[in-house]
Enzyme design. Sequence first.
Site, mmCIF file in Angstrom:
data_model
loop_
_atom_site.group_PDB
_atom_site.id
_atom_site.type_symbol
_atom_site.label_atom_id
_atom_site.label_comp_id
_atom_site.label_asym_id
_atom_site.label_seq_id
_atom_site.Cartn_x
_atom_site.Cartn_y
_atom_site.Cartn_z
ATOM 1 N N CYS A 255 0.728 -1.173 -0.057
ATOM 2 C CA CYS A 255 0.074 0.055 -0.104
ATOM 3 C C CYS A 255 0.811 1.193 0.038
ATOM 4 O O CYS A 255 0.791 2.168 -1.039
ATOM 5 C CB CYS A 255 -0.994 -0.122 1.316
ATOM 6 S SG CYS A 255 -1.884 -1.348 1.299
HETATM 7 C C1 UGA Z 1 -0.992 0.628 5.387
HETATM 8 C C2 UGA Z 1 -1.803 1.705 6.543
HETATM 9 O O1 UGA Z 1 -1.244 1.758 7.701
HETATM 10 C C3 UGA Z 1 -3.256 1.195 6.474
HETATM 11 O O2 UGA Z 1 -3.875 2.388 7.220
HETATM 12 C C4 UGA Z 1 -3.823 1.176 5.121
HETATM 13 O O3 UGA Z 1 -5.240 0.451 5.163
HETATM 14 C C5 UGA Z 1 -3.273 0.201 4.189
HETATM 15 O O4 UGA Z 1 -1.676 0.235 4.099
HETATM 16 C C6 UGA Z 1 -3.559 0.006 3.136
HETATM 17 O O5 UGA Z 1 -3.634 0.811 2.135
HETATM 18 O O6 UGA Z 1 -4.203 -1.085 2.700
HETATM 19 P P1 UGA Z 1 -0.125 -1.970 5.950
HETATM 20 O O7 UGA Z 1 0.676 -1.839 4.555
HETATM 21 O O8 UGA Z 1 -0.749 -3.026 6.374
HETATM 22 O O9 UGA Z 1 -1.074 -0.577 6.128
HETATM 23 O O10 UGA Z 1 1.435 -1.514 6.703
HETATM 24 P P2 UGA Z 1 1.701 -0.464 7.796
HETATM 25 O O11 UGA Z 1 1.293 -1.148 9.343
HETATM 26 O O12 UGA Z 1 1.252 0.834 7.651
HETATM 27 O O13 UGA Z 1 3.461 -0.528 7.676
HETATM 28 C C7 UGA Z 1 3.872 -0.232 6.440
HETATM 29 C C8 UGA Z 1 5.282 -0.207 6.358
HETATM 30 O O14 UGA Z 1 5.981 0.890 7.132
HETATM 31 C C9 UGA Z 1 6.184 -1.546 7.036
HETATM 32 O O15 UGA Z 1 6.916 -1.992 6.388
HETATM 33 C C10 UGA Z 1 6.291 -0.971 8.320
HETATM 34 O O16 UGA Z 1 7.706 -1.722 8.914
HETATM 35 C C11 UGA Z 1 6.795 0.435 8.044
HETATM 36 N N1 UGA Z 1 6.926 1.137 9.320
HETATM 37 C C12 UGA Z 1 5.757 1.573 9.970
HETATM 38 C C13 UGA Z 1 8.253 1.766 9.598
HETATM 39 O O17 UGA Z 1 9.139 1.626 8.895
HETATM 40 N N2 UGA Z 1 8.171 2.575 10.749
HETATM 41 C C14 UGA Z 1 7.080 2.987 11.328
HETATM 42 O O18 UGA Z 1 6.953 3.669 12.210
HETATM 43 C C15 UGA Z 1 6.053 2.545 11.079
#
Ligand code: UGA
Length: 412
Positions: A255
Site C-alpha cells: 500500500c
Molecule cells: C497501510 C496503512 O497503515 C493502512 O492504514 C492502510 O489501510 C493500508 O496500508 C492499505 O492501504 O491497505 P500496511 O501496508 O498493512 O497498512 O502496513 P503498515 O502497518 O502501515 O506498515 C507499512 C510499512 O511501514 C511496514 O514496512 C512497516 O515496517 C513500516 N513502518 C511503519 C516503519 O518503518 N516505521 C514506522 O514507524 C511504522
Amino acid sequence: MIGAGYLGSVTGVCLAKLGHDIIFVDKDKRKLTQIRQKKPPVFEPGLDELLMQVEVGVEEDLQRAVRNTDICFVCVGTPNNELNGHIDLTEVRRTSEEIGKAIGRNQLVVIKSTVMPGAMEKEIIPILEKNGKKLGTDFGVCVNPEFLREGTAINDFLHPDRIIIGEANTESGDCLSNLYREFDCPILRVDLKTAEMIKLASNCFLATKISFINELGNICKLMGIDVYKVATGMAYDPRIGDKFLSAGIGFGGSCLPKDLAGLITMARDEVNYQPKLLQSVMSVNNSQPLRAIELLKKYIPNLDGQHIGVLGLAFKPGTDDVRDSPAIKVIKELLAQKAIPEAYDPRAMTNFRTLFPQIEYRELKDVMKCRAIMIITEWAEFVELDYKGKIVIDGRRLAKANGAEIYEGVCW
Ligand code: UGA
C-alpha cells in the site's frame, strides 16, 4: 464481495460476522475452494477462527452474484504499473464491465480497491453504464476506502477510527452509511473524488512520517544522537504524536509504496505538478536498505562469497506478504555484490522464494551460524536470539541484538 484477497476476505468475513449474507466471487477458483473448505485464502491473524464462525457463500459467476445481491463490494487488486507507476485499473475495469451487464434493480456498487482520484467518475461509472443502465436510476455508486493494516486487519475493520463514504448521490451514501450504522466512529460523507484522495493522502502522509524519521535518524546517527529518544521527545506534542516514528530500514507492503508512486505519477502526468516532497519521501525510502549494506561493508568490505544471515523477509511482522519489502532491496544488493544470503522468515519464505528462487532459505538456527546478520523484519522470535560474537546490522531496532560483538542500527 468481488475479490477474495486480503481486502475482500477480511471485509467479507467481518461483514458476515456482523450478520450480513456474503457471497464471495473471485476469478481465482482456488480462493473460492479454500473459502468453501473454511480455509482463509490469505494469511491474516484471526481470520481462520472468524471464518469458522460464519456462513458465507461462494459464486463463480460474477454476473449471477451481482443479480442476487444488493451491494457489490469491489475489492480486486490495483497494483502499480511497473513501467509508469500509475495504479493499474485493469481488474477494476474488467470487474465493472461484468457488473454493468448484470446490474439494474437499484443495487449499490462500492469500490473498496484503491483507485486514483477521479477514476470513478472518469472511467468506472462510464463502464458500468455501457450497457444502457443509468447511475441514479438503475444503480448507485460509492467509493469506500479501507484503512486496514495487515496483521491487525480484523480489529481495524471491526473498530475503525473513521469510515469514509464517497457518494455519487445521496441515496447511494444513505444506503452505505446504513450498512455501517452500528459502528461507533465518525462517518464522513464526501464526493467520490474526495474519498479517493483521502485514501491516498492518508497513506502518503504515513509514508512521509516514516521517511522523515528515517532521514532524521540518518543525520542523528552521524551526530551520535539516538533518534528513538528524539522521537520520544517529539511525541509528547499531540500535534506530532508517537505513531509511525520508528526509524529503520524503511516502509514496504502493498500500500504505502504503491499509493505514493501513484500520487506522484498522477500529479506529474495528469495535472502537470512536480510533487517534490513526495518524490523525496520515495527516494529516502529507496536508499534506506542500501544504507544497511554500506554499514555491513564497514566490517566486511568485500562481500564476494561471504555468507550473510538475513532475518525477516516480510515487509513487517505478522504477515507473509513480501510485496515491496525492504528485504527485496537488501537481497538484490547482496547478490549484486556476490554475497551468499542465507534467509529465514517464520511466514514469508514461500512468497519470497517466488521472487528469489536462487537464494538459500534456512532454519533459524542455521542462519544464526552466519557471523554477519542483517535484521530486516522485527518478528518477536528474533528478540530472544543470542547475538553474541556476531556482526549485527539492525534495520528494526531489536534492543537485545545490542549485545552483539559489533552492532550497527541503520539510523542509530
Ligand atoms: C497501510 C496503512 O497503515 C493502512 O492504514 C492502510 O489501510 C493500508 O496500508 C492499505 O492501504 O491497505 P500496511 O501496508 O498493512 O497498512 O502496513 P503498515 O502497518 O502501515 O506498515 C507499512 C510499512 O511501514 C511496514 O514496512 C512497516 O515496517 C513500516 N513502518 C511503519 C516503519 O518503518 N516505521 C514506522 O514507524 C511504522
